[in-house]
Structure formats: C-alpha cells, structure tokens
Scaffold this active site. Structure first.
Site, short mmCIF file in Angstrom:
data_model
loop_
_atom_site.label_atom_id
_atom_site.label_comp_id
_atom_site.label_asym_id
_atom_site.label_seq_id
_atom_site.Cartn_x
_atom_site.Cartn_y
_atom_site.Cartn_z
N SER A 133 7.71 -8.49 -15.17
CA SER A 133 8.55 -7.66 -14.31
C SER A 133 9.98 -7.74 -14.82
O SER A 133 10.35 -8.73 -15.47
CB SER A 133 8.51 -8.19 -12.88
N TYR A 146 10.17 -14.85 -6.39
CA TYR A 146 9.52 -13.89 -7.31
C TYR A 146 10.18 -13.94 -8.68
O TYR A 146 9.49 -13.89 -9.70
CB TYR A 146 9.61 -12.49 -6.70
P1 NAP Z 1 -0.42 -3.88 -5.84
O1 NAP Z 1 -0.81 -2.45 -5.65
O2 NAP Z 1 -0.11 -4.72 -4.64
O3 NAP Z 1 -1.54 -4.59 -6.72
C1 NAP Z 1 -1.67 -5.99 -6.80
C2 NAP Z 1 -3.08 -6.30 -7.24
O4 NAP Z 1 -3.21 -7.74 -7.37
C3 NAP Z 1 -4.11 -5.85 -6.22
O5 NAP Z 1 -5.20 -5.29 -6.90
C4 NAP Z 1 -4.52 -7.14 -5.52
O6 NAP Z 1 -5.88 -7.01 -5.13
C5 NAP Z 1 -4.39 -8.13 -6.68
N1 NAP Z 1 -4.28 -9.51 -6.23
C6 NAP Z 1 -3.38 -10.05 -5.38
N2 NAP Z 1 -3.67 -11.34 -5.18
C7 NAP Z 1 -4.79 -11.62 -5.91
C8 NAP Z 1 -5.58 -12.76 -6.09
N3 NAP Z 1 -5.29 -13.92 -5.48
N4 NAP Z 1 -6.65 -12.69 -6.90
C9 NAP Z 1 -6.97 -11.53 -7.52
N5 NAP Z 1 -6.27 -10.41 -7.39
C10 NAP Z 1 -5.19 -10.46 -6.57
O7 NAP Z 1 0.88 -3.98 -6.76
P2 NAP Z 1 1.16 -3.57 -8.29
O8 NAP Z 1 2.52 -3.03 -8.31
O9 NAP Z 1 0.06 -2.76 -8.84
O10 NAP Z 1 1.20 -5.01 -8.97
C11 NAP Z 1 0.53 -5.32 -10.17
C12 NAP Z 1 1.38 -6.27 -10.98
O11 NAP Z 1 2.60 -5.62 -11.35
C13 NAP Z 1 1.80 -7.55 -10.26
O12 NAP Z 1 1.72 -8.64 -11.16
C14 NAP Z 1 3.25 -7.28 -9.89
O13 NAP Z 1 3.98 -8.47 -9.73
C15 NAP Z 1 3.68 -6.46 -11.08
N6 NAP Z 1 4.89 -5.63 -10.92
C16 NAP Z 1 4.95 -4.65 -9.96
C17 NAP Z 1 6.10 -3.89 -9.83
C18 NAP Z 1 6.25 -2.81 -8.81
O14 NAP Z 1 7.38 -2.36 -8.55
N7 NAP Z 1 5.18 -2.34 -8.20
C19 NAP Z 1 7.19 -4.14 -10.68
C20 NAP Z 1 7.09 -5.13 -11.63
C21 NAP Z 1 5.93 -5.86 -11.76
P3 NAP Z 1 -6.57 -7.72 -3.88
O15 NAP Z 1 -5.58 -7.68 -2.75
O16 NAP Z 1 -7.78 -6.87 -3.65
O17 NAP Z 1 -6.92 -9.10 -4.33
#
Ligand code: NAP
Length: 246
Positions: A133, A146
C-alpha cells in the site's frame, strides 16, 4: 501439452483479490482462491472455468496448513488478504485492532509464503506478489497500525528478494493508493456513510485497475522481475493529500 499454470490468490472473496482472480484466469491461469467467506468465494469462482476455492483464514496457522495441503502445485502466489481496522491516533490505539492488522497483513503473508515456497520453486518459474500500500511508504495521522503493517510488507518483500536470489522465484510488490472496495467498510466497522466519505468528490481506483497491474507484472517474461508498482488515482497526490470536487 504443458500443464496449466496455477495462481493462488488470498483474499479473493472481494475487491482486489476477486478482480485478480478474473484477470489471472483471463491470462490463462487456473486460479485457486482463498478467504474466510465461502459464499463470496463461490460467487467469484462460478464465473471462472476450473477455478477452485477453499476457505482460508490467513490469521490461523492450522487453516493455512489445511488450505496449502489442497494445492498440488503453484506458479504464482498473490498475497492479497489484508486490510485496515480503525483510524485512531496512537494515543487512542486499540490493541485488538493492531493485533488483527498484524496477524492478517504480516503473519498471514509470512505463513502463506513459507508454506508455498517449495511448490513455487518446484514450478521452475515461481512468482510471489505481495499487495502492499502507499501506507507502506508514507505515514499519515491515524495510520499507525496500518502504516506499521504495510511498511512491514515492504520490508518482508525486500527480504524475500534477497533470500531468493538465484532461485527461479520472482518477487513483486504492488502498492495501491485509494481503491474503492470493501476496504473502508472493514476499516470503519461497516459504517457505510464514513466509508463513502473516503471517496467523496474524487474518482478512486477500482479493483480492476490493480488487477490489471498484477496481471501485467505476472505475465512479463520469467527473467523480468518487476520489483514495485505504486499506483494511485489521478486525484491523489499522497496518502493524505487528494483533490476533491465537493
Ligand atoms: P477488501 O474488499 O476488504 O478485500 C480484503 C480481502 O481480504 C477479502 O477478500 C477478505 O475476505 C480477505 N481477508 C481478510 N481477512 C482475511 C483472513 N484472515 N484470511 C483470509 N482472507 C482474509 O479490500 P481490498 O481493497 O480488496 O484489499 C485487498 C488488499 O489491498 C489488502 O491487503 C489491502 O490492505 C490492500 N490495499 C487496499 C487499498 C484500498 O484502498 N482498497 C489500498 C492499498 C492497499 P474474507 O473477509 O472473506 O476473509
């Protein structure tokens, strides 16, 4: 005929992980999806021919072990599962939230990587791609927990590259800025109004934008290692500076 390459994607039940499942499927991979919500995984897998899914909690060592035991071989590991919880200052930090973030973003990534490294090496052209990130590059007020875990992802990615040099395993970090997914809903305990404000007055990235970067990094020729991709919406200059038309 050579075997179809396999890509394992964590956190594939929504957002960036789900979009990456589609992108890597379209790039010719058999995708194996993991996350905690089986119903959501089923929905994602339903549209992708020969996709597999298994329940996975990366914060639970036994769950990681059981998940990885079902994987016969692996070419690509996308360590995507993760997220933020809360935006409290350090003066008001909540232990449980920091522990959760560390468990999922850091220990989960380590456990998945450790378990699949032998299979990635055996493939002869392995690839580990960690979703970091911009929070892993720049601190911001309220970001303490975070920021700490995403700076850790950056450090671990660099360690991987050092420890794996000479082996047929590429190591990439993709670091997004604002992407509209379930991320902010999770961060703010399901508060849709507060989550919506994060993206108010600007055009955020969508999950497919990040999946596109991931697909590109993974489909370069095997001798080309894309170290890092940082990708933000046009309207975002840094972790805490964005232009909003309100
Ligand atoms: P999201 O829609 O909330 O997706 C997060 C995913 O992680 C979900 O599929 C969730 O599935 C899974 N997850 C959470 N806890 C878990 C666990 N204990 N075991 C297995 N799976 C787990 O958010 P996203 O934006 O797509 O996030 C994906 C990645 O991108 C993350 O690493 C996040 O930190 C990073 N990121 C996001 C942003 C942003 O602005 N959205 C920016 C920078 C980086 P379940 O709840 O079904 O387990």
């Amino acid at each position: 005929m050579s075997e179809q390459p396999i890509a394992v994607i964590t956190g594939a039940s929504s957002g960036i992980g789900a979009a990456t499942a589609v992108a890597l499927h379209n790039a010719g991979f058999k995708v194996i999806l993991g996350a905690r919500r089986e119903d959501k995984l089923k929905e994602v897998a339903a549209t992708l021919e020969n996709a597999e899914y298994h329940v996975l909690d990366v914060a639970d060592a036994a769950s990681v072990e059981a998940f990885c035991a079902k994987i016969p071989r692996a070419n690509v590991l996308i360590n995507n599962a993760g997220g933020a919880w809360g935006l409290e200052t350090i003066a008001n930090a909540v232990d449980e939230k920091w522990e959760w973030m560390y468990d999922v973003n850091v220990l989960g990534l380590m456990r998945m990587t450790r378990a699949l490294l032998p299979k990635l090496e055996e493939s002869g052209a392995g690839h580990i791609l960690n979703v970091g990130s911009i929070a892993g590059r720049e601190a911001y007020v309220g970001g303490g927990g975070y920021n700490a875990v995403k700076f850790a992802v950056k450090a671990i990615t660099q360690v991987m590259r050092l420890e794996l040099v000479g082996k047929p395993i590429r190591v990439t970090e993709v670091s997004p800025g604002m992407v509209e997914t379930e991320f902010s809903l999770v961060r703010f305990d399901g508060d849709t109004e507060r989550a919506g404000k994060v993206y108010q007055g600007l055009q955020p990235l969508v999950a497919e934008d990040i999946a596109d970067c991931i697909q590109w990094a993974v489909t370069r020729p095997p001798h080309v290692n894309i170290d890092e991709i940082v990708v933000k919406p046009l309207a975002q200059a840094s972790a805490s500076v964005a232009f909003r038309k309100l």
